[in-house]
Enzyme design. Structure first.
Site, PDB file in Angstrom:
ATOM      1  N   ASP A   1      11.565  52.881  98.047  1.00  0.00           N
ATOM      2  CA  ASP A   1      10.652  53.909  97.087  1.00  0.00           C
ATOM      3  C   ASP A   1      11.594  54.534  96.095  1.00  0.00           C
ATOM      4  O   ASP A   1      12.523  54.793  96.469  1.00  0.00           O
ATOM      5  CB  ASP A   1      10.365  55.080  98.175  1.00  0.00           C
ATOM      6  CG  ASP A   1       9.364  55.905  97.653  1.00  0.00           C
ATOM      7  OD1 ASP A   1       8.587  55.722  96.725  1.00  0.00           O
ATOM      8  OD2 ASP A   1       9.111  57.109  98.308  1.00  0.00           O
TER       9      ASP A   1
ATOM     10  N   TYR B   1      11.685  57.351  92.566  1.00  0.00           N
ATOM     11  CA  TYR B   1      11.612  58.613  92.267  1.00  0.00           C
ATOM     12  C   TYR B   1      11.644  58.899  90.855  1.00  0.00           C
ATOM     13  O   TYR B   1      12.452  59.623  90.139  1.00  0.00           O
ATOM     14  CB  TYR B   1      13.073  59.162  92.926  1.00  0.00           C
ATOM     15  CG  TYR B   1      13.294  60.552  93.043  1.00  0.00           C
ATOM     16  CD1 TYR B   1      12.494  61.312  93.832  1.00  0.00           C
ATOM     17  CD2 TYR B   1      14.592  61.251  92.714  1.00  0.00           C
ATOM     18  CE1 TYR B   1      12.722  62.860  94.010  1.00  0.00           C
ATOM     19  CE2 TYR B   1      14.850  62.437  92.980  1.00  0.00           C
ATOM     20  CZ  TYR B   1      13.989  63.380  93.612  1.00  0.00           C
ATOM     21  OH  TYR B   1      13.953  64.547  93.955  1.00  0.00           O
TER      22      TYR B   1
ATOM     23  N   HIS C   1       8.255  65.372  88.890  1.00  0.00           N
ATOM     24  CA  HIS C   1       8.375  65.655  90.309  1.00  0.00           C
ATOM     25  C   HIS C   1       9.813  65.910  90.858  1.00  0.00           C
ATOM     26  O   HIS C   1      10.089  66.659  91.765  1.00  0.00           O
ATOM     27  CB  HIS C   1       7.948  64.255  91.055  1.00  0.00           C
ATOM     28  CG  HIS C   1       7.989  64.017  92.633  1.00  0.00           C
ATOM     29  ND1 HIS C   1       7.224  65.023  93.613  1.00  0.00           N
ATOM     30  CD2 HIS C   1       9.147  63.268  93.270  1.00  0.00           C
ATOM     31  CE1 HIS C   1       7.960  64.604  94.608  1.00  0.00           C
ATOM     32  NE2 HIS C   1       8.812  63.581  94.573  1.00  0.00           N
TER      33      HIS C   1
ATOM     34  N   GLU D   1       1.232  57.758  94.844  1.00  0.00           N
ATOM     35  CA  GLU D   1       2.382  56.906  94.136  1.00  0.00           C
ATOM     36  C   GLU D   1       1.588  55.532  93.528  1.00  0.00           C
ATOM     37  O   GLU D   1       0.602  55.263  94.160  1.00  0.00           O
ATOM     38  CB  GLU D   1       3.547  56.677  94.766  1.00  0.00           C
ATOM     39  CG  GLU D   1       4.183  57.968  95.416  1.00  0.00           C
ATOM     40  CD  GLU D   1       5.313  57.184  96.203  1.00  0.00           C
ATOM     41  OE1 GLU D   1       5.934  56.244  96.108  1.00  0.00           O
ATOM     42  OE2 GLU D   1       6.009  58.220  97.095  1.00  0.00           O
TER      43      GLU D   1
ATOM     44  N   ASP E   1       2.483  57.969 100.187  1.00  0.00           N
ATOM     45  CA  ASP E   1       4.030  58.131 100.748  1.00  0.00           C
ATOM     46  C   ASP E   1       3.868  59.143 101.841  1.00  0.00           C
ATOM     47  O   ASP E   1       4.545  60.378 101.408  1.00  0.00           O
ATOM     48  CB  ASP E   1       5.059  57.902 100.096  1.00  0.00           C
ATOM     49  CG  ASP E   1       6.441  58.081 100.769  1.00  0.00           C
ATOM     50  OD1 ASP E   1       6.676  57.573 101.831  1.00  0.00           O
ATOM     51  OD2 ASP E   1       7.556  58.552 100.031  1.00  0.00           O
TER      52      ASP E   1
ATOM     53  N   TYR F   1      17.826  65.153 105.608  1.00  0.00           N
ATOM     54  CA  TYR F   1      17.970  63.982 104.484  1.00  0.00           C
ATOM     55  C   TYR F   1      19.551  64.209 104.134  1.00  0.00           C
ATOM     56  O   TYR F   1      19.809  63.250 103.099  1.00  0.00           O
ATOM     57  CB  TYR F   1      16.922  64.248 103.448  1.00  0.00           C
ATOM     58  CG  TYR F   1      17.202  65.375 102.384  1.00  0.00           C
ATOM     59  CD1 TYR F   1      17.263  66.849 102.693  1.00  0.00           C
ATOM     60  CD2 TYR F   1      17.731  64.996 101.093  1.00  0.00           C
ATOM     61  CE1 TYR F   1      17.545  67.745 101.811  1.00  0.00           C
ATOM     62  CE2 TYR F   1      18.118  65.693 100.051  1.00  0.00           C
ATOM     63  CZ  TYR F   1      17.925  67.091 100.327  1.00  0.00           C
ATOM     64  OH  TYR F   1      18.062  68.122  99.448  1.00  0.00           O
TER      65      TYR F   1
ATOM     66  N   LYS G   1       9.506  60.203 106.368  1.00  0.00           N
ATOM     67  CA  LYS G   1       8.604  59.353 105.834  1.00  0.00           C
ATOM     68  C   LYS G   1       8.368  58.033 106.598  1.00  0.00           C
ATOM     69  O   LYS G   1       7.478  57.580 106.398  1.00  0.00           O
ATOM     70  CB  LYS G   1       9.697  58.780 104.413  1.00  0.00           C
ATOM     71  CG  LYS G   1      10.356  59.850 103.587  1.00  0.00           C
ATOM     72  CD  LYS G   1       9.200  60.243 102.617  1.00  0.00           C
ATOM     73  CE  LYS G   1      10.061  60.929 101.356  1.00  0.00           C
ATOM     74  NZ  LYS G   1       8.917  61.362 100.370  1.00  0.00           N
TER      75      LYS G   1
END
Lengths: 393, 393
Positions: B106, B108, B113, B182, B214, B225, B234
């Protein structure tokens, strides 16, 4: 017919019986076990086609009861005469990836390692452990497709790095190429979406254990890993040992984990969380530079699997989770060179030369053993890799 | 024999021809395309057994030239009479996972965002973007085994969370369950260990595009995280649309990426980095609450794939990488509820009620379209999911 004889001090006696995948002279890869220095073809020995496959996955999917049955049958059959056609000298076979890896998660379960890395990567923080560390086994997903069997050469990765004083990142071969000595745990039977695996049930899902070298490019990792974690600093390759030691062979190796304080939340709590008394050795160009002790790991394998599924994530046959670097409290028990050389500032002697990170041509070999039944020792094969020079652009 | 007629404003005309996997009345899943509201069985239409498989992987592995040949053949054949036996009303079929996903990464890639999340997750930092953000497409590996097809219910995940004022973490169902709108990019043909895929070559490896939700548990994510990235926040589920739109169908949708400053390092530089002019819609219980514009994405799909492999990581048929949340500059173009409601402090109206994060029973549907040839529009199907209450312990 032959009875395979094994010396009583062999790491691969009847108390071990690890599973692997072999071929000989280019034959189709099939499942085997190892007794001493002899490889035994299981499809032919047991007359079961589930072993005539190129990975262990189909056998693992048959489940915990079946794993025990096959192990009992092997211990009985291999104590007697077996047909010569099922036996091959270890030196004559090629060993392959034993498992088709589904999802791969790398944990961070050594308090000593996490503390050392915290001091090195985040020196500004008063506490080297992040606030979550003692509440949950921190882990992240890694690249399953670049897990390679022992003996695969490792091409030095290229990537971006930026020193603390650099204006902008530069691109090139990693200059801080490192290892991480870990154990990997293979999930034999999975769980459905929405379900969980409790710490008590974990053992029925865990098929076996491999050695795992999570090669790490520290310069690439340091620049990329905030905020979403390591990616290219790790994804180029991880090496596993070709023999999967069944968890059923490691019952004598179970030891309590270190005391866990604060007490974990109920879904992580176990009456007696067990670790494994596995002694690893890290050889660098033939010289043992570290002896990481798995028994020091804070979080247990069962806790890692329970955590991984507590949100309802499904698991699959072939999932593999690794422990994270195994480091003990003493300097010569650290499982990564960045710790062993304290970020490259305190070289270790390798064949009389001061060394910090990996040079082209270097070879690293992980080996390990653990207590077996009746005073025997259980061997884990080896995870071997040699560094090749980076490719040209 | 029948000629399938499609209205000129259909999102699924001859300029689209997405690939999916269908079954009807419990039949073995097989590969199909969609023309209007008709599903066309490809193994029978083309007499090619590669389509008589339960995923697209075998076809994708045949490579870029073959993808073009099949597409040309389909456009020709489906403009004429075809046997009735290969046609099924869309309403009569079940759609399955189109791809067996190998590794999932994934990214970014939206500056809007990443800036919004930086402000929300790290308010103490003067710059919402981390220093690496404009130098490399940040990404991390996610759980491939929990990618599910549209229509799969999503069980609210349970896990640890700790508020800023909490003494210790608490365990329970997520109270900040969110989406991320996404696009996902499917790798059709991979690359070998040690090799790289350049930005120029990326298009020959990229088979097609799906919608990707997601699902994200923000409370679990926020606590877990640091330092190794998102995991259980996730890993419980991601939803993809069942139709893979071929990149070959999106040639008219190519648009330049936003200006990239600083200039990317040479391995990420392209003469004309292209994004895609895909307009997404996010429906929450039937109400459109956001319209994320893919054209605003900073990093291009080709740059993401080039970055993913620059360290020599191999790729496989079925690898899937997602863009990260698509957010535009305007409030009503944000692709996650945490942004849309500014961390839950600014509710949006859904059916007249102020809403922040997802409640049990809520349904979210992603849809999208892009320009096709000759003024047509290309549809992406939908990624639909409904929230079920958390399981009891």
């Amino acid at each position: 017919m032959t009875v395979v004889t094994v010396s009583s001090d062999s790491l691969y006696g009847l108390d071990n019986l690890p599973y692997g995948v072999y071929s000989v002279d280019g034959s189709q890869p099939r499942v085997a076990t190892r007794l001493g220095d002899t490889v035994v073809d299981l499809a032919d020995l047991l007359g079961d086609e589930v072993f005539a496959r190129p990975t262990l996955n189909a056998f693992m999917a048959q489940g915990y009861e079946r794993w025990g049955q096959v192990r009992a049958e092997l211990r009985e059959r291999l104590g007697q005469e077996v047909p010569d056609e099922v036996l091959f000298p270890l030196a004559d076979v090629t060993l392959h990836m034993p498992v088709e890896v589904a999802d791969y998660v790398d944990f961070y379960a050594s308090e000593h390692h996490a503390s050392n890395l915290g001091r090195l990567f985040r020196p500004q923080n008063p506490d080297p452990l992040t606030p979550n560390w003692k509440h949950l086994p921190i882990g992240y997903h890694g690249r399953a497709g670049t897990i390679v069997p022992s003996g695969t050469d490792i091409v030095r990765p290229r990537g971006q790095r930026k020193g603390p004083d650099g204006e902008a990142p530069v691109f090139g071969p990693s200059v801080r190429l490192d290892i991480e000595a870990e154990l990997g745990f293979v999930v034999g039977t999975g769980s459905s979406l929405g379900d969980t695996i409790s710490v008590e049930d974990a053992e029925r899902h865990l098929f076996g254990v491999v050695l795992f070298n999570d090669w790490s490019a520290r310069d690439i990792q340091a620049w990329e890993y905030v905020p979403l974690g390591p990616n290219l600093g790790k994804s180029f390759a991880s090496t596993i040992s070709p023999w999967v030691v069944p968890l059923l062979a490691l019952q004598e190796a179970k030891v309590p984990t270190p005391h866990q304080d604060p007490k974990p939340l109920p879904y992580l709590a176990a009456e007696r969380p067990w670790g494994l008394d596995v002694d690893l050795e890290v050889s660098w160009n033939g010289e043992v530079v570290s002896r990481p002790p798995y028994r020091e790991m804070y979080w247990s394998p069962a806790q890692m699997l329970a955590h991984l599924t507590v949100n309802g994530a499904s698991t699959r046959t072939g999932d593999l989770f690794a422990s994270g670097t195994i480091s003990g409290p003493e300097e010569d028990t650290r499982g990564a060179f960045i710790e062993l050389t304290w970020g490259g500032t305190e070289p270790v002697q390798v064949a009389g030369e001061p060394r910090t990170f990996l040079q082209d041509g270097d070879e690293v070999v992980l080996t390990a053993s653990a207590p077996g039944a009746g005073g025997s020792r259980i061997g884990f094969g080896e995870a071997r890799g040699r560094i090749l020079a980076a490719r040209q652009a």
